[in-house]
Scaffold this motif. Structure first.
Motif, PDB file in Angstrom:
ATOM      1  N   ALA A 301      65.019  32.201-102.413  1.00 41.01           N
ATOM      2  CA  ALA A 301      64.872  33.163-101.306  1.00 41.01           C
ATOM      3  C   ALA A 301      63.674  32.775-100.442  1.00 41.01           C
ATOM      4  N   ALA A 302      63.670  31.524 -99.989  1.00 42.46           N
ATOM      5  CA  ALA A 302      62.516  31.003 -99.244  1.00 42.46           C
ATOM      6  C   ALA A 302      62.309  31.705 -97.916  1.00 42.46           C
ATOM      7  N   GLU A 303      63.365  32.317 -97.360  1.00 44.30           N
ATOM      8  CA  GLU A 303      63.236  32.998 -96.067  1.00 44.30           C
ATOM      9  C   GLU A 303      62.512  34.333 -96.184  1.00 44.30           C
ATOM     10  N   GLU A 304      62.325  34.821 -97.406  1.00 42.90           N
ATOM     11  CA  GLU A 304      61.596  36.063 -97.636  1.00 42.90           C
ATOM     12  C   GLU A 304      60.156  35.730 -98.027  1.00 42.90           C
ATOM     13  N   HIS A 305      59.226  36.457 -97.428  1.00 46.93           N
ATOM     14  CA  HIS A 305      57.806  36.116 -97.609  1.00 46.93           C
ATOM     15  C   HIS A 305      57.008  37.291 -98.165  1.00 46.93           C
ATOM     16  N   ILE A 306      56.124  36.964 -99.083  1.00 48.25           N
ATOM     17  CA  ILE A 306      55.075  37.881 -99.530  1.00 48.25           C
ATOM     18  C   ILE A 306      53.783  37.374 -98.918  1.00 48.25           C
ATOM     19  N   LEU A 307      53.072  38.244 -98.213  1.00 51.59           N
ATOM     20  CA  LEU A 307      51.837  37.845 -97.559  1.00 51.59           C
ATOM     21  C   LEU A 307      50.625  38.221 -98.406  1.00 51.59           C
ATOM     22  N   VAL A 308      49.642  37.332 -98.405  1.00 52.01           N
ATOM     23  CA  VAL A 308      48.320  37.622 -98.958  1.00 52.01           C
ATOM     24  C   VAL A 308      47.353  37.522 -97.782  1.00 52.01           C
ATOM     25  N   THR A 309      46.648  38.611 -97.491  1.00 51.78           N
ATOM     26  CA  THR A 309      45.771  38.652 -96.319  1.00 51.78           C
ATOM     27  C   THR A 309      44.314  38.862 -96.718  1.00 51.78           C
ATOM     28  N   GLY A 310      43.431  38.451 -95.834  1.00 54.34           N
ATOM     29  CA  GLY A 310      41.995  38.654 -95.984  1.00 54.34           C
ATOM     30  C   GLY A 310      41.318  38.038 -94.776  1.00 54.34           C
ATOM     31  N   HIS A 311      40.222  38.610 -94.328  1.00 53.52           N
ATOM     32  CA  HIS A 311      39.604  38.126 -93.090  1.00 53.52           C
ATOM     33  C   HIS A 311      38.467  37.154 -93.368  1.00 53.52           C
ATOM     34  N   TRP A 312      38.424  36.079 -92.555  1.00 59.32           N
ATOM     35  CA  TRP A 312      37.354  35.093 -92.697  1.00 59.32           C
ATOM     36  C   TRP A 312      36.119  35.454 -91.881  1.00 59.32           C
ATOM     37  N   ASP A 313      36.261  36.327 -90.888  1.00 55.69           N
ATOM     38  CA  ASP A 313      35.171  36.590 -89.937  1.00 55.69           C
ATOM     39  C   ASP A 313      34.140  37.558 -90.489  1.00 55.69           C
ATOM     40  N   HIS A 314      32.924  37.457 -89.926  1.00 54.00           N
ATOM     41  CA  HIS A 314      31.899  38.467 -90.162  1.00 54.00           C
ATOM     42  C   HIS A 314      31.152  38.692 -88.839  1.00 54.00           C
ATOM     43  N   LEU A 315      29.906  39.094 -88.891  1.00 56.08           N
ATOM     44  CA  LEU A 315      29.203  39.578 -87.696  1.00 56.08           C
ATOM     45  C   LEU A 315      28.360  38.524 -86.993  1.00 56.08           C
ATOM     46  N   GLY A 316      28.355  37.281 -87.500  1.00 53.09           N
ATOM     47  CA  GLY A 316      27.618  36.223 -86.809  1.00 53.09           C
ATOM     48  C   GLY A 316      26.127  36.331 -86.989  1.00 53.09           C
ATOM     49  N   LYS A 317      25.394  36.091 -85.902  1.00 53.28           N
ATOM     50  CA  LYS A 317      23.929  36.146 -85.958  1.00 53.28           C
ATOM     51  C   LYS A 317      23.401  36.926 -84.767  1.00 53.28           C
ATOM     52  N   ASP A 318      22.214  37.473 -84.929  1.00 55.76           N
ATOM     53  CA  ASP A 318      21.571  38.275 -83.889  1.00 55.76           C
ATOM     54  C   ASP A 318      20.190  37.686 -83.622  1.00 55.76           C
ATOM     55  N   ASP A 319      20.066  36.981 -82.500  1.00 54.81           N
ATOM     56  CA  ASP A 319      18.812  36.302 -82.168  1.00 54.81           C
ATOM     57  C   ASP A 319      17.675  37.258 -81.848  1.00 54.81           C
ATOM     58  N   THR A 320      17.994  38.529 -81.640  1.00 52.23           N
ATOM     59  CA  THR A 320      16.941  39.498 -81.305  1.00 52.23           C
ATOM     60  C   THR A 320      16.213  40.013 -82.540  1.00 52.23           C
ATOM     61  N   LEU A 321      16.752  39.744 -83.723  1.00 49.15           N
ATOM     62  CA  LEU A 321      16.135  40.235 -84.953  1.00 49.15           C
ATOM     63  C   LEU A 321      14.945  39.378 -85.348  1.00 49.15           C
ATOM     64  N   GLU A 322      13.955  40.001 -85.937  1.00 49.23           N
ATOM     65  CA  GLU A 322      12.847  39.265 -86.532  1.00 49.23           C
ATOM     66  C   GLU A 322      13.221  38.887 -87.958  1.00 49.23           C
ATOM     67  N   GLY A 323      12.806  37.705 -88.383  1.00 53.36           N
ATOM     68  CA  GLY A 323      13.125  37.267 -89.733  1.00 53.36           C
ATOM     69  C   GLY A 323      14.568  36.792 -89.818  1.00 53.36           C
ATOM     70  N   ASP A 324      15.274  37.243 -90.846  1.00 52.04           N
ATOM     71  CA  ASP A 324      16.659  36.824 -91.074  1.00 52.04           C
ATOM     72  C   ASP A 324      17.554  37.322 -89.934  1.00 52.04           C
ATOM     73  N   GLN A 325      18.243  36.418 -89.286  1.00 54.60           N
ATOM     74  CA  GLN A 325      19.101  36.765 -88.147  1.00 54.60           C
ATOM     75  C   GLN A 325      20.584  36.580 -88.439  1.00 54.60           C
ATOM     76  N   ILE A 326      20.921  36.084 -89.622  1.00 51.01           N
ATOM     77  CA  ILE A 326      22.306  35.730 -89.921  1.00 51.01           C
ATOM     78  C   ILE A 326      22.946  36.769 -90.846  1.00 51.01           C
ATOM     79  N   PHE A 327      24.103  37.251 -90.425  1.00 52.92           N
ATOM     80  CA  PHE A 327      24.894  38.173 -91.227  1.00 52.92           C
ATOM     81  C   PHE A 327      25.878  37.320 -92.034  1.00 52.92           C
ATOM     82  N   ASN A 328      25.457  36.883 -93.220  1.00 52.32           N
ATOM     83  CA  ASN A 328      26.207  35.880 -93.980  1.00 52.32           C
ATOM     84  C   ASN A 328      27.563  36.376 -94.458  1.00 52.32           C
ATOM     85  N   GLY A 329      27.693  37.679 -94.720  1.00 49.66           N
ATOM     86  CA  GLY A 329      28.979  38.214 -95.143  1.00 49.66           C
ATOM     87  C   GLY A 329      29.499  37.596 -96.425  1.00 49.66           C
TER      88      GLY A 329
END
Length: 545
Positions: A301-329
């Motif tokens: 039944a190759a035409e039928e699909h089960i999906l596995v989802t999850g997001h790769w993205d996060h919040l990036g970096k904020d150059d206005t912050l002092e110290g750690d600027q990266i939201f590593n996620g």
């Protein structure tokens, strides 16, 4: 119709043959590879994995290479990448906002944005109207906008829905948030009502997250799907703190607490007899982002699909912050993506061991989840495989770093028959499937699976639990909770070597077994009667025996 799915000695991978003597494939997750993926994706080099940045390109390259190496095929015309046209709106940091003649400070009191391609937002003396929870729900006999003309006005709205504030009233779903409690819905409904703007009053308990999450998530570029929008969108949208709202109501001669209590017990429209003036510069930049989509083709039944989802993205970096600027996620969601790669390896290993699935398994690693489920929304609207042949969706958004648990959490439990497969897999591992302990947070509506639920595709979001297996694990959990406190959507969401991943792999085993069982079944799960999505794909009477 009741569909009986036979379970046999090889049910997890050979459920089609009740009398097979084959031994079920036993997944063996490689902790070293998992940690390597997690450490790499959440490293500073990936700059927080914001869409349309250098961090995205690094992520796409890493995931494409990983799926190719594992043995999954590209799903998008010979590529692992599905283009997702995006636009990034950025409001200037020098927002000038006055509500009820009170100047509000950007970030500290209020954050506003405009999802319009305009260079400037200039609103003067727009009337403020408190519309309670900002809900129009005929099925609940509730309409906060009944007979109200919102043109030229700004809606002031409470977070969550009436059931949270009055759980014993019988309204909505009690403590469990409905979709009407989500911020996305509130802006959409205010837009449908023709409002000029919409501002949600933040309150930590009903929102389920502190103001810092709003501050970090709603400042800087705000992304959306690009393309012609047929529906009107409010000119300005955002959040203000409860303290700021209290002062605005006070200037109106009203008490926010009393007004909120009224709003929980019936629709309310309360002109504040005050106005808003809002000024800030705005920019729009168009760029493509990408989902990563990879398929392991099934057999019969190759035409039928089960999906596995999850997001790769996060919040990036904020150059206005002092110290750690990266939201590593790291937790959100490098851990989920690492779990997806771990699962993919095991499905290939099973196929190589002579136990492939009849149905295809497709992994969709999405972009733009943090900005409103953008990548999954785009896939659901532009599927690479027909949604009619998409049997179910299993979502991974953060994994369990708190150790093994006796129970297993199904977020939004009671939605669809897809949960039967999770419950069977959980029971086989001597664990107990339970609903989440805080349904008021609206978890079912907050991650990528929901984009598919809106089209009637059964979708689940599960993992973790609240009952550690023993005292040692309970003590460890408390230690990690202290370590991770305040790190959701913050720069301290970073990888730690001391994380105990034993619970992660037990949860991945549940997904592997459930997907395997469904992958060798002819059953087509649907939504239970009484749920929001029953009419789209009704339950079919599945019984796992």
């Amino acid at each position: 119709m009741r569909i009986i799915v036979p379970l046999c000695a090889a049910a997890l991978l050979l459920g089609c043959n009740e009398h097979s003597e084959s031994t079920p494939f036993q997944a063996k997750f490689d902790e070293q590879l998992f940690r390597q993926d997690l450490k790499t994706l959440s490293s500073d080099a990936f700059e927080g994995r914001a869409p349309t940045t250098h961090g995205e390109q690094m992520t796409l390259d890493y995931l494409s290479a990983a799926f190719k190496r594992i043995g999954f095929a590209p799903a998008a015309n010979g590529s692992y990448l599905q283009k997702v046209p995006m636009v990034s709106y950025t409001a200037s940091d020098d927002e000038q906002v006055t509500l009820a003649d009170l100047p509000l400070k950007y970030r500290d009191d209020i954050v506003l944005n405009s999802r319009h391609d305009v260079s400037e937002v200039a609103i003067d003396n727009a009337p403020l109207v408190f519309v309670g929870y900002g809900i129009n729900a005929p099925e609940y006999d509730w309409n906060d906008y009944q007979g109200l003309d919102m043109r030229g006005k700004i809606a002031v709205i409470l977070v969550n829905d009436p059931g949270f504030a009055a759980p014993d009233s019988g309204k909505f779903a009690g403590k469990a948030m409905t979709y009407y409690g989500r911020w996305t819905y509130k802006y959409e409904e205010a837009s449908r009502q023709g409002a000029l703007g919409a501002i949600i009053i933040h309150d930590t308990a009903p929102a389920s997250y502190p103001w810092s999450v709003v501050e970090h998530s709603w400042t800087g570029p705000q992304q959306d799907l690009a393309g012609d929008k047929k529906d009107y969108r409010v000119a300005v949208e955002g959040w203000m703190t409860k303290d700021a709202a209290t002062q605005v109501f006070k200037k109106s001669g009203l008490d926010l607490h009393s007004a909120s209590e009224r709003a929980a017990h019936g629709p309310i429209q309360l002109p504040l007899e005050q106005t808003a003036s809002i000024h800030f510069n705005n920019s729009a930049v168009y760029a493509d982002s990408y989902n990563v989509v990879a398929t392991l083709k099934g057999t019969a039944a190759a035409e039928e699909h089960i999906l596995v989802t999850g997001h790769w993205d996060h919040l990036g970096k904020d150059d206005t912050l002092e110290g750690d600027q990266i939201f590593n996620g790291a937790m959100d969601n490098a851990s989920g993506v690492s779990g997806m790669l771990a699962l993919a390896r095991q499905f290939v290993a099973a196929a190589n061991a002579g136990q492939p699935l009849q149905r295809s398994v497709t992994f969709v690693v999405t972009t733009g989840e943090e900005q409103g489920l953008l990548g999954s929304r785009y896939y659901a609207e532009h599927p690479l495989y027909p949604l009619a042949n998409t049997i179910g969706v299993f979502n991974l958004d953060s994994t369990n770093i708190f150790g093994r648990t006796k129970d297993y959490t199904i977020v939004g439990k009671g939605k669809s028959e897809l949960e039967l497969y999770l419950q069977k897999a959980t029971s086989d591992m001597q664990r107990i499937a339970k609903a989440e302990s805080h349904p008021e947070s609206g978890g079912y509506f907050r991650s990528d699976h929901f984009s598919f639920a809106k089209f009637g595709v059964p979708a689940v979001f599960a993992g973790g639990g609240s009952e550690p297996v023993d005292k040692t694990t309970a003590d460890y959990k408390q230690q990690i909770l202290r370590l991770e406190k305040g790190c959701y959507h913050n720069t301290c969401d970073e990888y730690h070597e001391e994380w105990d991943l034993s619970g992660t792999f037990e949860d991945l085993q549940v997904y592997f077994n459930a997907i395997s069982l469904l992958g060798n079944s002819q059953a087509r799960p649907g939504y239970y009667q009484g749920t929001e999505f029953y009419q789209l794909r009704p339950e079919s009477g599945i019984s796992l025996k």
